[in-house]
Write a protein that holds these residues in place. Structure first.
Motif, PDB file in Angstrom:
ATOM      1  N   MET A 199       0.847  -1.195   0.000  1.00 37.82           N
ATOM      2  CA  MET A 199       0.000   0.000   0.000  1.00 37.82           C
ATOM      3  C   MET A 199       0.882   1.243   0.000  1.00 37.82           C
ATOM      4  O   MET A 199       1.657   1.466   0.923  1.00 37.82           O
ATOM      5  CB  MET A 199      -0.914  -0.004   1.223  1.00 37.82           C
ATOM      6  N   VAL A 200       0.752   2.054  -1.051  1.00 39.61           N
ATOM      7  CA  VAL A 200       1.576   3.254  -1.191  1.00 39.61           C
ATOM      8  C   VAL A 200       0.689   4.485  -1.129  1.00 39.61           C
ATOM      9  O   VAL A 200      -0.202   4.664  -1.970  1.00 39.61           O
ATOM     10  CB  VAL A 200       2.354   3.250  -2.522  1.00 39.61           C
ATOM     11  N   GLY A 201       0.925   5.343  -0.127  1.00 39.16           N
ATOM     12  CA  GLY A 201       0.154   6.570   0.032  1.00 39.16           C
ATOM     13  C   GLY A 201       1.027   7.794  -0.079  1.00 39.16           C
ATOM     14  O   GLY A 201       2.262   7.697  -0.141  1.00 39.16           O
ATOM     15  N   PHE A 210       4.448   5.649   2.972  1.00 42.94           N
ATOM     16  CA  PHE A 210       4.020   6.971   2.517  1.00 42.94           C
ATOM     17  C   PHE A 210       5.219   7.666   1.875  1.00 42.94           C
ATOM     18  O   PHE A 210       6.296   7.742   2.484  1.00 42.94           O
ATOM     19  CB  PHE A 210       3.493   7.800   3.691  1.00 42.94           C
ATOM     20  N   ILE A 211       5.016   8.185   0.666  1.00 46.31           N
ATOM     21  CA  ILE A 211       6.145   8.726  -0.084  1.00 46.31           C
ATOM     22  C   ILE A 211       6.471  10.177   0.262  1.00 46.31           C
ATOM     23  O   ILE A 211       7.525  10.680  -0.101  1.00 46.31           O
ATOM     24  CB  ILE A 211       5.924   8.595  -1.600  1.00 46.31           C
ATOM     25  N   GLY A 212       5.550  10.874   0.943  1.00 45.24           N
ATOM     26  CA  GLY A 212       5.832  12.269   1.314  1.00 45.24           C
ATOM     27  C   GLY A 212       5.113  13.273   0.424  1.00 45.24           C
ATOM     28  O   GLY A 212       4.126  13.863   0.848  1.00 45.24           O
ATOM     29  N   GLU A 216      -7.555  11.921   5.479  1.00 46.83           N
ATOM     30  CA  GLU A 216      -8.248  11.541   4.246  1.00 46.83           C
ATOM     31  C   GLU A 216      -7.602  10.347   3.556  1.00 46.83           C
ATOM     32  O   GLU A 216      -8.254   9.631   2.800  1.00 46.83           O
ATOM     33  CB  GLU A 216      -8.351  12.716   3.281  1.00 46.83           C
ATOM     34  N   VAL A 217      -6.324  10.129   3.806  1.00 45.38           N
ATOM     35  CA  VAL A 217      -5.631   8.960   3.251  1.00 45.38           C
ATOM     36  C   VAL A 217      -5.748   7.777   4.204  1.00 45.38           C
ATOM     37  O   VAL A 217      -6.043   6.651   3.790  1.00 45.38           O
ATOM     38  CB  VAL A 217      -4.147   9.282   2.982  1.00 45.38           C
ATOM     39  N   ASN A 218      -5.535   8.036   5.476  1.00 45.85           N
ATOM     40  CA  ASN A 218      -5.557   6.960   6.477  1.00 45.85           C
ATOM     41  C   ASN A 218      -6.879   6.202   6.482  1.00 45.85           C
ATOM     42  O   ASN A 218      -6.916   4.968   6.543  1.00 45.85           O
ATOM     43  CB  ASN A 218      -5.303   7.530   7.872  1.00 45.85           C
ATOM     44  N   ARG A 219      -7.991   6.954   6.430  1.00 52.29           N
ATOM     45  CA  ARG A 219      -9.291   6.287   6.542  1.00 52.29           C
ATOM     46  C   ARG A 219      -9.554   5.359   5.350  1.00 52.29           C
ATOM     47  O   ARG A 219     -10.209   4.329   5.494  1.00 52.29           O
ATOM     48  CB  ARG A 219     -10.418   7.305   6.699  1.00 52.29           C
ATOM     49  N   LEU A 220      -9.039   5.729   4.185  1.00 50.62           N
ATOM     50  CA  LEU A 220      -9.231   4.883   3.012  1.00 50.62           C
ATOM     51  C   LEU A 220      -8.404   3.612   3.123  1.00 50.62           C
ATOM     52  O   LEU A 220      -8.877   2.509   2.832  1.00 50.62           O
ATOM     53  CB  LEU A 220      -8.866   5.649   1.740  1.00 50.62           C
ATOM     54  N   MET A 221      -7.164   3.770   3.555  1.00 53.68           N
ATOM     55  CA  MET A 221      -6.294   2.605   3.708  1.00 53.68           C
ATOM     56  C   MET A 221      -6.842   1.650   4.778  1.00 53.68           C
ATOM     57  O   MET A 221      -6.865   0.432   4.578  1.00 53.68           O
ATOM     58  CB  MET A 221      -4.884   3.048   4.084  1.00 53.68           C
ATOM     59  N   ASN A 222      -7.288   2.193   5.895  1.00 56.82           N
ATOM     60  CA  ASN A 222      -7.820   1.349   6.970  1.00 56.82           C
ATOM     61  C   ASN A 222      -9.077   0.606   6.535  1.00 56.82           C
ATOM     62  O   ASN A 222      -9.265  -0.577   6.870  1.00 56.82           O
ATOM     63  CB  ASN A 222      -8.113   2.192   8.213  1.00 56.82           C
TER      64      ASN A 222
END
Length: 263
Positions: free
Chosen positions: A88-90, A121-123, A96-102
């Protein structure tokens, strides 16, 4: 346009007399709210990780609440992975990103419990080469399924002949044998609600994130397309049942904004 330019553009539009200004202010929250405070008669609808500020009645916020769709995409991923190793690459570990990944991870676990997640997470928000290299490393470490929250991940999946799940937009046309499905964001319900409020003279501070939920038409799972008939039937049955329950308001996907971790 850099985030730091948003307040300047907001001010320019307000000076031109626009009734409603829509955008996003991640990384420029304080400056954007200062602009809104200077133009109390202008309606600002802004993407933000922060909820409503009662002191700014003209500054409601929205966010990417498509956890319903990412949960469903996780069910598909859990059924399609052979190794049980998912990369998983965010971009950044913000709500807004965390909730989708979880939500995606929870969906995967509905199909199999012996799963390993590689989370990185790439930054920056947009750096396809970096996202691609990160994905390559995950594939080298055993991943046969990738969650492509960032552009570049599906390119790596395509080159190494592994599968991917897309995010926000449907990219299967570009990766017909790679992207199984995608969690889609439909912004129309959010915008329509704001326009209606402005026209009715009822625009006020609120959290418009709810309009991204699936039962409001704010998100959906992209058609399987080239993967039609290739997802195991037990997963398809769960997918149909779960989506029906979500749309009917009978099942709620947890909104978990905590930073996801590798397992």
């Amino acid at each position: 346009m850099a985030n730091t330019d948003y307040p300047r553009v907001m001010r320019e539009y307000a000076e031109q007399g626009y009734d409603l200004i829509v955008g996003e202010v991640f990384g420029a929250e304080r400056e954007a709210r200062e602009v809104a405070a200077d133009y109390p008669q202008t309606a600002f609808l802004m993407g933000s990780s922060f909820r409503e500020d009662p002191a700014l009645e003209n500054f409601p916020v929205f966010d990417c609440y498509i956890q319903d769709a990412t949960h469903l995409s996780g069910i598909v991923a859990g059924a399609m992975t052979e190794t049980g190793n998912i990369g998983m690459v965010g971009g950044l570990p913000i709500p807004e990103v965390n909730r989708l990944m979880n939500a995606f991870m929870a969906g995967v676990r509905e199909m199999r419990h012996d799963v390993r997640f590689q989370v990185s997470f790439i930054g920056p928000w947009f750096d396809p080469p970096k996202a691609k290299e990160t994905a390559f490393a995950m594939i080298e470490n055993g991943a046969d399924m990738l969650y492509a929250e960032r552009f570049g991940v599906s390119d790596a999946a395509q080159e190494r002949d592994v599968l991917a799940i897309g995010n926000v937009i449907d990219t299967q046309a570009d990766y017909p044998e790679t992207v199984v499905t995608s969690a889609i964001w439909h912004f129309e319900p959010t915008l329509e609600a704001a326009v209606e409020a402005v026209r009715a003279g009822e625009f006020t501070a609120a959290d418009y994130g709810r309009y991204s939920f699936m039962d409001r038409g704010g998100s959906s799972l992209a058609p399987l397309g080239t993967f039609e008939g290739r997802v195991p039937e037990d997963a398809m049955e769960l997918l149909r049942t779960r989506e029906e329950a979500i749309r009917a308001g009978e099942y709620s996907v947890e909104v978990d904004d905590s930073e996801p971790k590798s397992s």
